[in-house]
Design a protein around this motif. Structure first.
Motif, PDB file in Angstrom:
ATOM      1  N   THR A 200       0.822  -1.222   0.000  1.00  6.66           N
ATOM      2  CA  THR A 200       0.000   0.000   0.000  1.00  6.66           C
ATOM      3  C   THR A 200       0.855   1.272   0.000  1.00  6.66           C
ATOM      4  OG1 THR A 200      -0.116  -0.167   2.408  1.00  6.66           O
ATOM      5  CG2 THR A 200      -1.985  -1.054   1.182  1.00  6.66           C
ATOM      6  N   ARG A 201       2.154   1.125   0.292  1.00  6.67           N
ATOM      7  CA  ARG A 201       3.028   2.306   0.355  1.00  6.67           C
ATOM      8  C   ARG A 201       4.232   2.210  -0.575  1.00  6.67           C
ATOM      9  NH1 ARG A 201       4.844   2.984   6.216  1.00  6.67           N
ATOM     10  NH2 ARG A 201       4.906   5.219   5.867  1.00  6.67           N
ATOM     11  N   CYS A 202       4.358   1.084  -1.238  1.00  6.43           N
ATOM     12  CA  CYS A 202       5.586   0.839  -1.999  1.00  6.43           C
ATOM     13  C   CYS A 202       5.617   1.638  -3.308  1.00  6.43           C
ATOM     14  CB  CYS A 202       5.706  -0.662  -2.310  1.00  6.43           C
ATOM     15  SG  CYS A 202       7.207  -1.023  -3.228  1.00  6.43           S
ATOM     16  N   PRO A 203       6.697   2.386  -3.557  1.00  9.69           N
ATOM     17  CA  PRO A 203       6.788   3.148  -4.804  1.00  9.69           C
ATOM     18  C   PRO A 203       6.954   2.246  -6.030  1.00  9.69           C
ATOM     19  CG  PRO A 203       8.518   3.799  -3.210  1.00  9.69           C
ATOM     20  CD  PRO A 203       7.866   2.578  -2.670  1.00  9.69           C
ATOM     21  N   GLN A 204       7.296   0.948  -5.805  1.00  9.06           N
ATOM     22  CA  GLN A 204       7.537   0.070  -6.961  1.00  9.06           C
ATOM     23  C   GLN A 204       6.516  -1.068  -7.041  1.00  9.06           C
ATOM     24  OE1 GLN A 204      11.841  -0.749  -7.609  1.00  9.06           O
ATOM     25  NE2 GLN A 204      12.102   0.393  -5.714  1.00  9.06           N
ATOM     26  N   VAL A 205       5.371  -0.848  -6.423  1.00 12.43           N
ATOM     27  CA  VAL A 205       4.366  -1.915  -6.352  1.00 12.43           C
ATOM     28  C   VAL A 205       3.967  -2.426  -7.746  1.00 12.43           C
ATOM     29  CG1 VAL A 205       2.490  -0.207  -6.203  1.00 12.43           C
ATOM     30  CG2 VAL A 205       2.120  -2.522  -5.340  1.00 12.43           C
ATOM     31  N   MET A 206       3.762  -3.768  -7.825  1.00 11.19           N
ATOM     32  CA  MET A 206       3.291  -4.390  -9.071  1.00 11.19           C
ATOM     33  C   MET A 206       1.972  -5.097  -8.750  1.00 11.19           C
ATOM     34  SD  MET A 206       6.926  -6.122 -10.115  1.00 11.19           S
ATOM     35  CE  MET A 206       7.153  -6.874  -8.527  1.00 11.19           C
ATOM     36  N   GLU A 207       1.280  -5.522  -9.757  1.00  5.74           N
ATOM     37  CA  GLU A 207      -0.035  -6.123  -9.548  1.00  5.74           C
ATOM     38  C   GLU A 207       0.055  -7.354  -8.633  1.00  5.74           C
ATOM     39  OE1 GLU A 207      -2.399  -4.114 -10.468  1.00  5.74           O
ATOM     40  OE2 GLU A 207      -3.762  -5.553  -9.512  1.00  5.74           O
ATOM     41  N   MET A 208       1.067  -8.196  -8.866  1.00  3.95           N
ATOM     42  CA  MET A 208       1.176  -9.435  -8.077  1.00  3.95           C
ATOM     43  C   MET A 208       1.420  -9.155  -6.573  1.00  3.95           C
ATOM     44  SD  MET A 208       5.006 -10.831  -9.014  1.00  3.95           S
ATOM     45  CE  MET A 208       4.748 -12.399  -8.247  1.00  3.95           C
ATOM     46  N   CYS A 209       2.001  -7.989  -6.273  1.00  2.94           N
ATOM     47  CA  CYS A 209       2.324  -7.667  -4.872  1.00  2.94           C
ATOM     48  C   CYS A 209       1.066  -7.579  -4.010  1.00  2.94           C
ATOM     49  CB  CYS A 209       3.063  -6.335  -4.780  1.00  2.94           C
ATOM     50  SG  CYS A 209       4.515  -6.241  -5.832  1.00  2.94           S
ATOM     51  N   LYS A 210      -0.069  -7.301  -4.669  1.00  6.18           N
ATOM     52  CA  LYS A 210      -1.312  -7.101  -3.907  1.00  6.18           C
ATOM     53  C   LYS A 210      -1.931  -8.423  -3.450  1.00  6.18           C
ATOM     54  CE  LYS A 210      -2.083  -2.915  -6.520  1.00  6.18           C
ATOM     55  NZ  LYS A 210      -2.799  -2.269  -7.607  1.00  6.18           N
ATOM     56  N   THR A 211      -1.488  -9.519  -4.039  1.00 11.82           N
ATOM     57  CA  THR A 211      -2.093 -10.808  -3.669  1.00 11.82           C
ATOM     58  C   THR A 211      -1.074 -11.868  -3.218  1.00 11.82           C
ATOM     59  OG1 THR A 211      -2.020 -11.344  -6.015  1.00 11.82           O
ATOM     60  CG2 THR A 211      -4.154 -10.597  -5.141  1.00 11.82           C
ATOM     61  N   VAL A 212       0.139 -11.798  -3.733  1.00  9.98           N
ATOM     62  CA  VAL A 212       1.116 -12.875  -3.442  1.00  9.98           C
ATOM     63  C   VAL A 212       2.126 -12.393  -2.398  1.00  9.98           C
ATOM     64  CG1 VAL A 212       2.788 -14.477  -4.442  1.00  9.98           C
ATOM     65  CG2 VAL A 212       0.867 -13.638  -5.829  1.00  9.98           C
ATOM     66  N   VAL A 213       2.255 -13.167  -1.317  1.00  9.76           N
ATOM     67  CA  VAL A 213       3.214 -12.830  -0.260  1.00  9.76           C
ATOM     68  C   VAL A 213       4.623 -13.151  -0.757  1.00  9.76           C
ATOM     69  CG1 VAL A 213       3.959 -13.319   2.111  1.00  9.76           C
ATOM     70  CG2 VAL A 213       1.519 -13.426   1.514  1.00  9.76           C
ATOM     71  N   PRO A 214       5.540 -12.177  -0.779  1.00  7.64           N
ATOM     72  CA  PRO A 214       6.907 -12.489  -1.231  1.00  7.64           C
ATOM     73  C   PRO A 214       7.642 -13.334  -0.196  1.00  7.64           C
ATOM     74  CG  PRO A 214       6.763 -10.188  -0.535  1.00  7.64           C
ATOM     75  CD  PRO A 214       5.381 -10.759  -0.404  1.00  7.64           C
ATOM     76  N   GLU A 215       8.435 -14.262  -0.710  1.00  6.51           N
ATOM     77  CA  GLU A 215       9.206 -15.140   0.197  1.00  6.51           C
ATOM     78  C   GLU A 215      10.404 -14.362   0.748  1.00  6.51           C
ATOM     79  OE1 GLU A 215      11.622 -19.241  -0.324  1.00  6.51           O
ATOM     80  OE2 GLU A 215      10.158 -18.759  -1.891  1.00  6.51           O
ATOM     81  N   PHE A 216      10.748 -14.633   1.997  1.00 11.77           N
ATOM     82  CA  PHE A 216      11.949 -14.011   2.596  1.00 11.77           C
ATOM     83  C   PHE A 216      13.115 -14.909   2.254  1.00 11.77           C
ATOM     84  CE2 PHE A 216      14.350 -12.782   6.625  1.00 11.77           C
ATOM     85  CZ  PHE A 216      14.650 -11.508   6.173  1.00 11.77           C
ATOM     86  N   LYS A 217      13.858 -14.557   1.210  1.00  9.63           N
ATOM     87  CA  LYS A 217      14.886 -15.505   0.774  1.00  9.63           C
ATOM     88  C   LYS A 217      16.237 -14.840   0.528  1.00  9.63           C
ATOM     89  CE  LYS A 217      13.243 -15.633  -3.961  1.00  9.63           C
ATOM     90  NZ  LYS A 217      12.498 -16.372  -4.933  1.00  9.63           N
ATOM     91  N   GLU A 218      17.257 -15.695   0.593  1.00  7.30           N
ATOM     92  CA  GLU A 218      18.633 -15.212   0.459  1.00  7.30           C
ATOM     93  C   GLU A 218      18.905 -14.871  -1.004  1.00  7.30           C
ATOM     94  OE1 GLU A 218      22.019 -17.863   1.537  1.00  7.30           O
ATOM     95  OE2 GLU A 218      22.372 -16.324   3.066  1.00  7.30           O
ATOM     96  N   VAL A 219      19.285 -13.619  -1.259  1.00  2.10           N
ATOM     97  CA  VAL A 219      19.537 -13.209  -2.640  1.00  2.10           C
ATOM     98  C   VAL A 219      21.031 -13.140  -2.946  1.00  2.10           C
ATOM     99  CG1 VAL A 219      17.353 -11.972  -2.899  1.00  2.10           C
ATOM    100  CG2 VAL A 219      19.339 -10.757  -2.009  1.00  2.10           C
ATOM    101  N   GLU A 220      21.844 -13.098  -1.911  1.00  6.80           N
ATOM    102  CA  GLU A 220      23.300 -13.222  -2.028  1.00  6.80           C
ATOM    103  C   GLU A 220      23.753 -13.731  -0.657  1.00  6.80           C
ATOM    104  OE1 GLU A 220      24.997  -9.380  -2.862  1.00  6.80           O
ATOM    105  OE2 GLU A 220      24.158  -8.483  -1.078  1.00  6.80           O
TER     106      GLU A 220
END
Ligand code: SF4
Length: 332
Positions: free
Chosen positions: A297-317
């Motif tokens: 609701t506050r993200c400047p880079q929000v995409m459509e999928m962000c409104k329904t799919v919970v992002p996984e907390f994962k290691e990116v490096e």
């Protein structure tokens, strides 16, 4: 690699919301909502986020000042609780272990009993745990006060006779009395004048080295945490959104929320001009967090999928964990 002193798995702390004529439970405030992390021996682990994001509740639930809703915590390889498996450390063992886990509170005035003199406040734990008799405990309190930069004569004085910075030194002396291994530092300098903050931080750093302490350092202020912590977890609405080393977080913040927090911190080099990211709207209620990504609701880079799919907390490096769908797009 250092050993883990604290191991937190899937920790949740919900506060029930009561309502209706019969005062029944109608919902939960999800103050801490499924977080996992380790703190290594000797580490200063920072927890940062806006007010009400669940930082203090996390600290207090880890050391069981608050009753956990779910999850498990291990301290020095001993299970303090594991709710799913119905394991709780027996009360007498927990009582003994409490000596190793202390807390320094944000408001040094509210956390010191105004009716007790400083000697009693600092030495109370030693007497309670039968480590020393009253006389020995007062002598120890004098030593601790001196260690924290206060005169030993202060044992006979009362909290109202001290300034905010001095009261926080008393709070630190009290936390050290039982020679703990781990201290939850809950916004320990937030209530102090800026001129005093650096002195208290320096004292805490010196004491950490001297006594080989491990800190969980909670703050809303990234500029404080930057100079004090080894690793930082950024929290939003009860969840971690990013976790990495302090160096990496400031070099390359990956989560849009971290980026907005960092854009608001003062720059040490005035020639570096970075645009401040202003977040729209208020922080949603933890009683009714947004679906999908809680930050959408506050993200400047929000995409459509962000409104329904919970992002996984994962290691990116290696050693850098983020929960954001942008990471899957490799937009970093
Ligand atoms: Fe923003 Fe979407 Fe990433 Fe959440 S998942 S932080 S809404 S881009």
């Amino acid at each position: 690699m250092a050993k883990n002193l604290i191991e937190v798995r899937n920790l949740k702390k919900y506060f029930p919301i009561m309502g209706g004529v019969f005062s029944r439970k109608v919902g939960d405030v999800k103050a801490v909502d499924d977080i996992s992390f380790n703190i290594e021996e000797g580490e200063i682990f920072g927890l940062v986020g806006e007010s009400g994001c669940g930082k203090s509740t996390t600290g207090r639930t880890i050391i069981e000042l608050l009753d956990p809703t779910a999850g498990s915590v291990k301290f020095d390889d001993k299970v303090i609780y594991d709710i799913e498996n119905n394991v709780r450390m027996p009360r007498n063992e927990l009582q003994a272990l409490r000596r190793d886990m202390q807390i320094i509170f944000q408001d040094p005035y509210a956390s010191l009993n105004p009716r007790m003199n400083v000697g009693t406040i600092v030495s109370e734990g030693l007497v309670k745990h039968k480590i020393a008799n009253k006389k020995e405990a007062i002598e120890k309190a004098k030593e601790l006060l001196e260690l924290c930069g206060l005169s030993a004569d202060n044992v006979v004085k009362y909290p109202h006779e001290f300034s905010g910075g001095q009261r926080q030194r008393i709070g630190i002396a009290r936390a050290l009395a039982l020679q703990p291994k781990f201290i939850v530092c809950d916004e320990p300098i937030a209530a102090l004048d800026v001129s005093i903050q650096a002195q208290v931080l320096t004292l805490m750093q010196e004491l950490k080295e001297k006594f080989k302490l491990t800190y969980l350092f909670i703050s809303h202020d990234l500029s404080v945490i930057k100079y004090f912590c080894d690793r930082i977890a950024v929290m939003y609405l009860g969840s971690f959104v990013e976790l990495t080393t302090t160096k990496r977080l400031f070099e390359k913040p990956l989560h849009p929320y971290t980026q907005s927090l960092l854009s608001a911190t003062p720059k040490s080099d005035p020639t570096i001009t970075k645009e401040r990211i202003i977040l729209k709207g208020d922080v949603p209620s933890p009683a009714n967090p947004p679906k999908g990504c809680k930050f959408h609701t506050r993200c400047p880079q929000v995409m459509e999928m962000c409104k329904t799919v919970v992002p996984e907390f994962k290691e990116v490096e290696p050693g850098h964990t983020v929960s954001c769908h942008l990471m899957d797009l490799d937009a970093r």
